[in-house]
Scaffold this motif. Sequence first.
Motif, PDB file in Angstrom:
ATOM      1  N   GLU A 299      83.028 -55.223 -20.841  1.00 36.64           N
ATOM      2  CA  GLU A 299      84.155 -55.141 -19.921  1.00 36.64           C
ATOM      3  C   GLU A 299      85.480 -55.350 -20.643  1.00 36.64           C
ATOM      4  OE1 GLU A 299      85.638 -57.783 -16.142  1.00 36.64           O
ATOM      5  OE2 GLU A 299      83.512 -57.200 -16.212  1.00 36.64           O
ATOM      6  N   TYR A 300      85.442 -56.074 -21.761  1.00 36.85           N
ATOM      7  CA  TYR A 300      86.677 -56.415 -22.472  1.00 36.85           C
ATOM      8  C   TYR A 300      87.353 -55.194 -23.097  1.00 36.85           C
ATOM      9  CZ  TYR A 300      85.092 -61.151 -21.704  1.00 36.85           C
ATOM     10  OH  TYR A 300      84.667 -62.315 -21.106  1.00 36.85           O
ATOM     11  N   ASP A 301      86.592 -54.138 -23.367  1.00 34.16           N
ATOM     12  CA  ASP A 301      87.238 -52.918 -23.853  1.00 34.16           C
ATOM     13  C   ASP A 301      86.970 -51.745 -22.908  1.00 34.16           C
ATOM     14  OD1 ASP A 301      84.616 -52.256 -24.420  1.00 34.16           O
ATOM     15  OD2 ASP A 301      84.978 -51.681 -26.490  1.00 34.16           O
ATOM     16  N   GLY A 302      86.852 -52.077 -21.630  1.00 35.88           N
ATOM     17  CA  GLY A 302      86.692 -51.035 -20.621  1.00 35.88           C
ATOM     18  C   GLY A 302      85.350 -50.352 -20.631  1.00 35.88           C
ATOM     19  N   HIS A 303      84.309 -51.049 -21.101  1.00 33.01           N
ATOM     20  CA  HIS A 303      82.957 -50.490 -21.199  1.00 33.01           C
ATOM     21  C   HIS A 303      82.950 -49.191 -22.002  1.00 33.01           C
ATOM     22  CE1 HIS A 303      80.807 -53.422 -18.821  1.00 33.01           C
ATOM     23  NE2 HIS A 303      81.760 -53.382 -17.924  1.00 33.01           N
ATOM     24  N   ARG A 304      83.748 -49.189 -23.042  1.00 29.60           N
ATOM     25  CA  ARG A 304      83.812 -48.029 -23.923  1.00 29.60           C
ATOM     26  C   ARG A 304      82.507 -47.867 -24.695  1.00 29.60           C
ATOM     27  NH1 ARG A 304      87.792 -47.549 -29.205  1.00 29.60           N
ATOM     28  NH2 ARG A 304      87.004 -45.539 -29.967  1.00 29.60           N
TER      29      ARG A 304
ATOM     30  N   GLY B 278      81.416 -46.650 -13.611  1.00 30.89           N
ATOM     31  CA  GLY B 278      82.296 -45.546 -13.274  1.00 30.89           C
ATOM     32  C   GLY B 278      83.053 -44.974 -14.457  1.00 30.89           C
ATOM     33  N   VAL B 279      82.733 -45.439 -15.667  1.00 31.13           N
ATOM     34  CA  VAL B 279      83.442 -44.989 -16.863  1.00 31.13           C
ATOM     35  C   VAL B 279      82.946 -43.603 -17.264  1.00 31.13           C
ATOM     36  CG1 VAL B 279      83.807 -45.429 -19.324  1.00 31.13           C
ATOM     37  CG2 VAL B 279      83.920 -47.316 -17.680  1.00 31.13           C
ATOM     38  N   LEU B 280      83.894 -42.711 -17.565  1.00 33.07           N
ATOM     39  CA  LEU B 280      83.565 -41.381 -18.070  1.00 33.07           C
ATOM     40  C   LEU B 280      83.809 -41.393 -19.571  1.00 33.07           C
ATOM     41  CD1 LEU B 280      82.775 -38.448 -17.327  1.00 33.07           C
ATOM     42  CD2 LEU B 280      85.233 -37.937 -17.227  1.00 33.07           C
ATOM     43  N   HIS B 281      82.742 -41.266 -20.345  1.00 33.64           N
ATOM     44  CA  HIS B 281      82.840 -41.339 -21.799  1.00 33.64           C
ATOM     45  C   HIS B 281      83.258 -39.991 -22.380  1.00 33.64           C
ATOM     46  CE1 HIS B 281      80.870 -45.192 -21.483  1.00 33.64           C
ATOM     47  NE2 HIS B 281      79.837 -44.639 -20.866  1.00 33.64           N
ATOM     48  N   PRO B 282      84.065 -39.983 -23.435  1.00 35.64           N
ATOM     49  CA  PRO B 282      84.411 -38.714 -24.084  1.00 35.64           C
ATOM     50  C   PRO B 282      83.161 -37.979 -24.559  1.00 35.64           C
ATOM     51  CG  PRO B 282      85.821 -40.490 -24.883  1.00 35.64           C
ATOM     52  CD  PRO B 282      84.741 -41.134 -24.065  1.00 35.64           C
ATOM     53  N   ALA B 283      83.132 -36.684 -24.351  1.00 40.08           N
ATOM     54  CA  ALA B 283      81.973 -35.892 -24.764  1.00 40.08           C
ATOM     55  C   ALA B 283      81.701 -36.057 -26.252  1.00 40.08           C
ATOM     56  CB  ALA B 283      82.185 -34.423 -24.415  1.00 40.08           C
TER      57      ALA B 283
ATOM     58  N   GLU C  68      84.057 -33.660 -19.845  1.00 42.37           N
ATOM     59  CA  GLU C  68      83.146 -34.405 -20.724  1.00 42.37           C
ATOM     60  C   GLU C  68      81.673 -34.085 -20.476  1.00 42.37           C
ATOM     61  OE1 GLU C  68      85.053 -35.508 -22.831  1.00 42.37           O
ATOM     62  OE2 GLU C  68      86.873 -35.872 -21.683  1.00 42.37           O
ATOM     63  N   SER C  69      81.376 -33.112 -19.625  1.00 41.62           N
ATOM     64  CA  SER C  69      79.983 -32.732 -19.397  1.00 41.62           C
ATOM     65  C   SER C  69      79.423 -31.995 -20.602  1.00 41.62           C
ATOM     66  CB  SER C  69      79.873 -31.837 -18.157  1.00 41.62           C
ATOM     67  OG  SER C  69      78.567 -31.306 -18.039  1.00 41.62           O
ATOM     68  N   LEU C  70      78.153 -32.245 -20.876  1.00 39.25           N
ATOM     69  CA  LEU C  70      77.446 -31.522 -21.932  1.00 39.25           C
ATOM     70  C   LEU C  70      76.428 -30.539 -21.353  1.00 39.25           C
ATOM     71  CD1 LEU C  70      76.792 -34.348 -24.571  1.00 39.25           C
ATOM     72  CD2 LEU C  70      78.707 -32.751 -24.416  1.00 39.25           C
TER      73      LEU C  70
ATOM     74  N   LEU D 183      87.779 -52.800 -11.515  1.00 39.98           N
ATOM     75  CA  LEU D 183      87.670 -52.394 -12.913  1.00 39.98           C
ATOM     76  C   LEU D 183      87.920 -50.886 -13.046  1.00 39.98           C
ATOM     77  CD1 LEU D 183      84.592 -54.577 -13.892  1.00 39.98           C
ATOM     78  CD2 LEU D 183      87.012 -55.076 -14.206  1.00 39.98           C
ATOM     79  N   PRO D 184      88.454 -50.449 -14.180  1.00 34.45           N
ATOM     80  CA  PRO D 184      88.792 -49.027 -14.348  1.00 34.45           C
ATOM     81  C   PRO D 184      87.552 -48.132 -14.293  1.00 34.45           C
ATOM     82  CG  PRO D 184      89.853 -50.385 -16.034  1.00 34.45           C
ATOM     83  CD  PRO D 184      88.849 -51.257 -15.348  1.00 34.45           C
ATOM     84  N   GLY D 185      87.725 -46.941 -13.755  1.00 34.41           N
ATOM     85  CA  GLY D 185      86.641 -45.968 -13.697  1.00 34.41           C
ATOM     86  C   GLY D 185      87.113 -44.702 -13.031  1.00 34.41           C
ATOM     87  N   ARG D 186      86.249 -43.671 -13.045  1.00 36.69           N
ATOM     88  CA  ARG D 186      86.608 -42.386 -12.461  1.00 36.69           C
ATOM     89  C   ARG D 186      85.549 -41.825 -11.519  1.00 36.69           C
ATOM     90  NH1 ARG D 186      88.793 -38.285 -16.930  1.00 36.69           N
ATOM     91  NH2 ARG D 186      89.184 -37.105 -15.016  1.00 36.69           N
ATOM     92  N   ALA D 187      84.431 -42.470 -11.397  1.00 37.95           N
ATOM     93  CA  ALA D 187      83.335 -41.961 -10.578  1.00 37.95           C
ATOM     94  C   ALA D 187      83.586 -42.261  -9.100  1.00 37.95           C
ATOM     95  CB  ALA D 187      82.019 -42.587 -11.039  1.00 37.95           C
ATOM     96  N   PRO D 188      82.778 -41.695  -8.195  1.00 41.24           N
ATOM     97  CA  PRO D 188      82.987 -41.908  -6.757  1.00 41.24           C
ATOM     98  C   PRO D 188      82.446 -43.253  -6.272  1.00 41.24           C
ATOM     99  CG  PRO D 188      81.138 -40.445  -7.079  1.00 41.24           C
ATOM    100  CD  PRO D 188      81.715 -40.701  -8.446  1.00 41.24           C
TER     101      PRO D 188
END
Length: 364
Positions: free
Chosen positions: A136-141, A164-169, A197-199, A294-299
């Motif tokens: 969580e300290y680095d945004g679940h990177r 809800g974190v979207l990781h870079p592809a 970021e979808s594969l 917490l930061p995120g982009r998911a629904p």
Amino acid sequence: MDHAPDGLAADGVAADGVAALRHHGDVDAEPGLLDFAVNVQGTGPPAWLRDRIAATLDGLGRYPAAAHDALARESVAARHGRSPDDVLVLAGSAEGFALLPALRPRLAAVLHPGFTEPEAVLRAAGVPVVRVLTSEYDGHRLHPGDVPAEADLVVVGNPTNPTGVLHPAADVRAMAAPDRVLLVDEAFADAIPGEPESLAGEADVPGLLVFRSLTKTWALAGLRAGYALGEPGLLARLAAPRPPWPVSTPALEAVIACAGPEAVAESQRAAERLVAARAEQAAALAAVPGVTVLPGRAPYLLLRLPEGRGERVRAVLREAGVAVRRGDTFPGLGPDHVRVAVRPAAQVARLAAALADALMEVGA
């Protein structure tokens, strides 16, 4: 990071802990409660999709047809720019996870906090599992270098549930390696506009396996429909233990319908609406004293409640008729984390008020 042979996770949890990993949101969402625990949009599919599915009912006296499955694979392939041979239609992503032991991994690395069913399946099958925890300290990177080099199966969600974190592809792709299967669970990818970021459309990443679900966007949790994308030989290994006719005729029709251009455009519009609704919900909940969004982009949103208050707050919410998803069954999270689905504004207002009352009651 330690390995975990003999069926243990990296934190030493024994194989009898599988039951805890199989606590999913539907357990929290009892009938009669306002449901923020399950990440399904709406209470059922749109009318046009319901009609498509219902039209198959007269044919239920016949077994699912190979031609129907072939059409479903062709539809998915066209949607993602792949070959039909790169598609395996599934009875939901959960079936795909259940098939993972057929790949005979020697060591599986599962990224957490994340959906727990893959680890539950692997541990139940006696596969050694190591947990790779984000912070969580680095945004679940995501840090690809944290994955043990000897792991021949890596599982990651993108966007990740429940953070809800979207990781870079590029970071996800960096975990691919020779003689390794990289499984990316994209169950919520279509809920983000443009599916960044979808594969799913990449056929040249060695060992890449992508799971997609129709459950969330199209409200088909009761139907069980999804698909896997990957190299044909890899899909054949995954499918080896399947029984005949594993996907029902209605589910095959749903896959065909939801892969069509008009449906994809509709899901894009829905994703755009979700972005606005998510932002409004995040602001409303962040305004509740003691709630951290917490930061995120998911629904869905991951919330952190004041230390030591989470379990009691959830109990008070339940008494008030509101269900949220507990966080402590996700490795890497604790009882002060809860996940809430994105819902209409009136329901969010009720949740915010109930949270404020609950926090006051427990002395936050």
